[in-house]
Design an enzyme around this catalytic site. Structure first.
Site, mmCIF file in Angstrom:
data_model
loop_
_atom_site.group_PDB
_atom_site.id
_atom_site.type_symbol
_atom_site.label_atom_id
_atom_site.label_comp_id
_atom_site.label_asym_id
_atom_site.label_seq_id
_atom_site.Cartn_x
_atom_site.Cartn_y
_atom_site.Cartn_z
ATOM 1 N N HIS A 288 3.423 -4.806 11.682
ATOM 2 C CA HIS A 288 3.720 -4.294 10.338
ATOM 3 C C HIS A 288 2.464 -3.669 9.719
ATOM 4 O O HIS A 288 1.441 -4.314 9.589
ATOM 5 C CB HIS A 288 4.262 -5.411 9.448
ATOM 6 C CG HIS A 288 4.940 -4.887 8.230
ATOM 7 N ND1 HIS A 288 6.294 -4.693 8.154
ATOM 8 C CD2 HIS A 288 4.436 -4.460 7.069
ATOM 9 C CE1 HIS A 288 6.598 -4.189 6.979
ATOM 10 N NE2 HIS A 288 5.496 -4.025 6.297
ATOM 11 N N ALA A 289 2.576 -2.399 9.329
ATOM 12 C CA ALA A 289 1.402 -1.653 8.869
ATOM 13 C C ALA A 289 0.774 -2.283 7.635
ATOM 14 O O ALA A 289 1.476 -2.710 6.720
ATOM 15 C CB ALA A 289 1.787 -0.208 8.565
ATOM 16 N N HIS A 318 0.307 6.405 3.131
ATOM 17 C CA HIS A 318 0.497 5.223 2.287
ATOM 18 C C HIS A 318 -0.651 4.229 2.495
ATOM 19 O O HIS A 318 -1.281 3.771 1.540
ATOM 20 C CB HIS A 318 1.841 4.560 2.607
ATOM 21 C CG HIS A 318 2.081 3.293 1.852
ATOM 22 N ND1 HIS A 318 2.732 3.266 0.639
ATOM 23 C CD2 HIS A 318 1.728 2.017 2.115
ATOM 24 C CE1 HIS A 318 2.778 2.018 0.192
ATOM 25 N NE2 HIS A 318 2.171 1.241 1.069
ATOM 26 N N GLU A 319 -0.934 3.914 3.732
ATOM 27 C CA GLU A 319 -1.989 2.937 4.027
ATOM 28 C C GLU A 319 -3.353 3.472 3.622
ATOM 29 O O GLU A 319 -4.194 2.762 3.089
ATOM 30 C CB GLU A 319 -1.982 2.566 5.514
ATOM 31 C CG GLU A 319 -0.690 1.905 6.006
ATOM 32 C CD GLU A 319 -0.284 0.687 5.194
ATOM 33 O OE1 GLU A 319 -1.146 0.066 4.561
ATOM 34 O OE2 GLU A 319 0.914 0.366 5.187
ATOM 35 N N HIS A 322 -4.210 2.898 0.092
ATOM 36 C CA HIS A 322 -4.788 1.584 -0.218
ATOM 37 C C HIS A 322 -6.304 1.607 0.019
ATOM 38 O O HIS A 322 -7.077 1.108 -0.792
ATOM 39 C CB HIS A 322 -4.170 0.505 0.675
ATOM 40 C CG HIS A 322 -2.765 0.133 0.309
ATOM 41 N ND1 HIS A 322 -2.395 -0.232 -0.957
ATOM 42 C CD2 HIS A 322 -1.634 0.059 1.058
ATOM 43 C CE1 HIS A 322 -1.089 -0.527 -0.972
ATOM 44 N NE2 HIS A 322 -0.609 -0.349 0.237
ATOM 45 N N GLU A 346 0.448 0.389 -4.455
ATOM 46 C CA GLU A 346 1.419 0.954 -3.516
ATOM 47 C C GLU A 346 1.662 2.434 -3.753
ATOM 48 O O GLU A 346 2.161 3.134 -2.871
ATOM 49 C CB GLU A 346 2.754 0.200 -3.619
ATOM 50 C CG GLU A 346 2.683 -1.278 -3.299
ATOM 51 C CD GLU A 346 2.050 -1.562 -1.942
ATOM 52 O OE1 GLU A 346 2.158 -0.705 -1.044
ATOM 53 O OE2 GLU A 346 1.438 -2.632 -1.783
ATOM 54 N N HIS A 448 8.478 -8.984 4.600
ATOM 55 C CA HIS A 448 7.836 -9.517 3.395
ATOM 56 C C HIS A 448 8.291 -10.920 3.013
ATOM 57 O O HIS A 448 7.638 -11.580 2.225
ATOM 58 C CB HIS A 448 8.049 -8.545 2.235
ATOM 59 C CG HIS A 448 7.502 -7.185 2.517
ATOM 60 N ND1 HIS A 448 8.041 -6.363 3.482
ATOM 61 C CD2 HIS A 448 6.433 -6.520 2.024
ATOM 62 C CE1 HIS A 448 7.347 -5.239 3.544
ATOM 63 N NE2 HIS A 448 6.365 -5.304 2.670
ATOM 64 N N TYR A 458 6.993 -2.449 -4.965
ATOM 65 C CA TYR A 458 7.456 -1.200 -4.349
ATOM 66 C C TYR A 458 8.439 -0.484 -5.266
ATOM 67 O O TYR A 458 8.447 0.740 -5.335
ATOM 68 C CB TYR A 458 8.074 -1.469 -2.976
ATOM 69 C CG TYR A 458 7.103 -2.116 -2.025
ATOM 70 C CD1 TYR A 458 6.043 -1.381 -1.486
ATOM 71 C CD2 TYR A 458 7.201 -3.455 -1.688
ATOM 72 C CE1 TYR A 458 5.131 -1.969 -0.624
ATOM 73 C CE2 TYR A 458 6.296 -4.054 -0.816
ATOM 74 C CZ TYR A 458 5.258 -3.303 -0.294
ATOM 75 O OH TYR A 458 4.360 -3.894 0.546
#
Ligand code: NAG
Ligand code: ZN
Length: 583
Positions: A288-289, A318-319, A322, A346, A448, A458
């Site tokens: 999971h990323a 997306h990552e 962060h 997010e 999650h 999210y």
């Protein structure tokens, strides 16, 4: 923790559990000293008081009974291990992990029975196996948060938003956007009926959950080939990426370049050296990323089992969003090295991805060839975005509706699965393809839940990213419709965003919000503005359909095709603050 997640062994798990107990001791000691030495609540300087507040709110580390804290950490790591080790063997004889095997199968297969088999078996090897662990976990984590002064875990989570009206605000946003989702749902249902046959659909209006090209029916982009209304070059650029021999590395470079084009920070050396951007062979990893901050101002990493697809290209952004946030606030006091609120964290990468996804931009980076600027191409594109952003809303909303009710005790273990499906049927308008019972634990089939990552962030992100997008587009002097805006190379947009990211959590999020969008509130209007042309189009397409929407209650699973399966079914953090994960 990184070691365990990128190399899951009993040995590494033991180390991680022990470490997290150590870390908890340190946090507890800091909090104790802060409270013992300072009457901080009486101080005048709000910046200082805010730091004290964060130092003394230590999450599950507040657990007084150390052996219970150890047990809690152990239970969480066991659930994660079950999830990450989940492997499904199909009746065809081949076995697959979730990534990439099952994910690809769901995205590409249109075989009703095969999809159902994948859907059912994934839930057997994950959720079902952790049901007892989960109820023990709920008891333990509630006790930890009660020791920390909260009424339960849900209260601790909601406190991160520092707002009395948070739950109501969220509900209002959801209600405002409900009609958009209903239109999309009706359109998709009609198309899926024509593919799979009307007899596969319950008369209640629900859509069987395994037909969306996604394990949790949460985003529906993989259905684009069935749904794209006009015959044009597809806005899914996966084939072009494969043709051009894209690699995981190339995808991360493309994303890094976008950030730099805005005058934002480039990924540091350690990022490229230590990240795990492909699934390694020969050891079990948590695929999971996620994005990692080691809080030493140097070491920042992403862990992702990257597949060469457009959807993973978006995840890469997306990552990296962060990491960009981590980099921007790395010089703030440790307690402020956090998002303005969890939804902000997010939203960063997603905001950029809104520009990257536009046909105009994909053409600039050579992934689309024949971009035409007409109404039909517009609708194709907006539909693909809606399958991601609008389809997600009820799922993003209900995950924590379920957990809040579990943590508060309103939903006891004997009703875990029933409550889950009540929410899924009511809000998403989907239904289980086969009978479910309390032997199953379907929430546990979603990362999650075992990983204990809060989820309402999210939902918040999917709202505020459109507010941010609109503000950045204005800063970039983009004057066209919102869905065509690409902020690429706009230093003005980059500065506006950077200034807010640099604040970390040193100010309440309303302050950060005001700085970027000029108002202190979450607001659904930019989402509506973005999708307006599509919604008008959907309403017209659906005008012959008398049955928009669905009943509140779950239907009985269809008989006939699946009787055999149904009959069978009737019978029978630790340190979570370290990581930011993808939905
Ligand atoms: C994985 O962890 C084990 C210890 O449990 C260690 O012996 C092994 O070298 C690690 N593998 C990698 C590739 O780091
Ligand atoms: Zn994330």
């Amino acid at each position: 923790m990184w070691n365990f997640n990128t190399n899951i062994t009993e040995h590494n798990r033991q180390i991680m559990v022990n470490k997290s107990v150590e870390v908890a001791q340190i946090e507890k000691e800091w909090a104790r000293r802060a409270n013992a030495r300072f009457d901080w609540e009486k101080l005048k300087d709000s910046y200082i008081v805010r730091q004290f507040k964060k130092i003394t709110h230590i999450g599950i580390a507040a657990m007084k009974d150390e052996s219970k804290l150890q047990r809690l950490n152990h239970v969480m790591s066991e659930m994660e291990e079950i999830y990450s080790g989940g492997k499904v063997c199909l009746s065809t004889g081949d076995c697959h992990a979730l990534e990439p095997g099952l994910t690809r199968l769901l995205a590409t297969s249109r075989d009703y029975d095969l999809l159902q088999e994948v859907w059912v078996k994934w839930r057997e090897v994950t959720g079902k196996k952790m049901k007892n662990l989960y109820s023990e976990f709920v008891e333990l984590i509630n006790e930890a948060h009660r020791d920390g002064g909260y009424s339960d875990t849900a209260a601790a989570w909601k406190s991160k938003y520092e707002s009395e009206t948070f739950e109501q605000d969220i509900e209002d946003l959801f209600i405002q956007l409900g009609p958009l989702y209903k239109q999309l749902h009706a359109f998709v249902r009609r198309k899926l009926m024509s593919v799979y046959g009307k007899d596969k659909f319950p008369t209640s209006g629900h859509i069987p959950a395994h037909l969306f090209g996604n394990m949790w029916s949460q985003q529906w982009n993989s259905l684009l080939d069935l749904l794209q209304p006009y015959d044009k070059e597809s806005v899914d650029v996966t084939p072009a990426m494969k043709e051009q021999n894209y690699t995981a590395l190339k995808m991360f470079q493309v994303s890094d370049e976008f950030f730099q084009s805005l005058g934002m920070l480039k990924m540091p050396k350690a990022f490229w050296e230590h990240s795990m951007i492909e699934k390694p062979k020969g050891r079990q990893v948590q695929c999971h990323a996620s994005a990692w901050n080691f809080y030493n101002k140097k070491d920042f990493r992403v862990k992702q089992c990257t597949d060469v697809t457009m959807s993973d290209l978006i995840t890469v952004h997306h990552e990296m969003g962060h990491i960009e946030y981590y980099l921007m606030y790395k010089d703030k006091p440790i307690v402020f090295q956090n998002g303005a609120n969890p939804g902000f964290h997010e939203a960063v990468g997603d905001v950029l991805a809104l520009s990257v996804s536009t046909p105009k931009h994909l053409q600039k980076i050579n992934l689309l060839k024949n971009v035409v600027d007409d109404k039909e191409s517009d609708i194709n594109f907006m539909l693909s975005m809606a399958l991601d952003k609008i389809a997600f809303l009820p799922f993003g909303y209900l995950m924590d509706q379920w957990r809040w009710s579990v943590f508060s005790g309103e939903t006891p273990p004997s009703q875990y699965n029933e409550k889950w499906w009540q929410l899924r049927c009511k809000y998403q308008g989907i239904s289980p393809p086969v009978m479910r019972s309390e032997d199953d634990f379907d929430p546990g089939a979603k990362y999650h839940i075992p990983a204990n990552t809060p989820y309402i962030r999210y939902f918040v992100s999917f709202i505020i990213q459109f507010q941010f997008h609109k503000a950045l587009c204005k800063a970039a002097n983009q004057t066209g419709p919102l869905h065509t805006c690409d902020i690429y190379r706009s230093k003005e947009a980059g500065k506006l965003l950077s200034d807010v990211l640099k604040l970390g959590s040193s100010k309440p999020w309303e302050y950060a919000m005001e700085k970027i969008v000029g108002s202190r509130k979450m607001d659904a209007a930019p989402v509506m503005e973005y999708f307006k042309p599509l919604i008008d189009w959907l309403v017209e397409q659906n005008s012959q359909d008398e049955s928009i929407g669905w009943e509140d209650e779950c239907p009985m699973p269809p008989t006939g095709h699946s009787t055999q399966l149904s009959a069978r079914f009737c019978l029978i953090g630790i340190l979570t603050f370290l990581t930011m994960v993808i939905f």
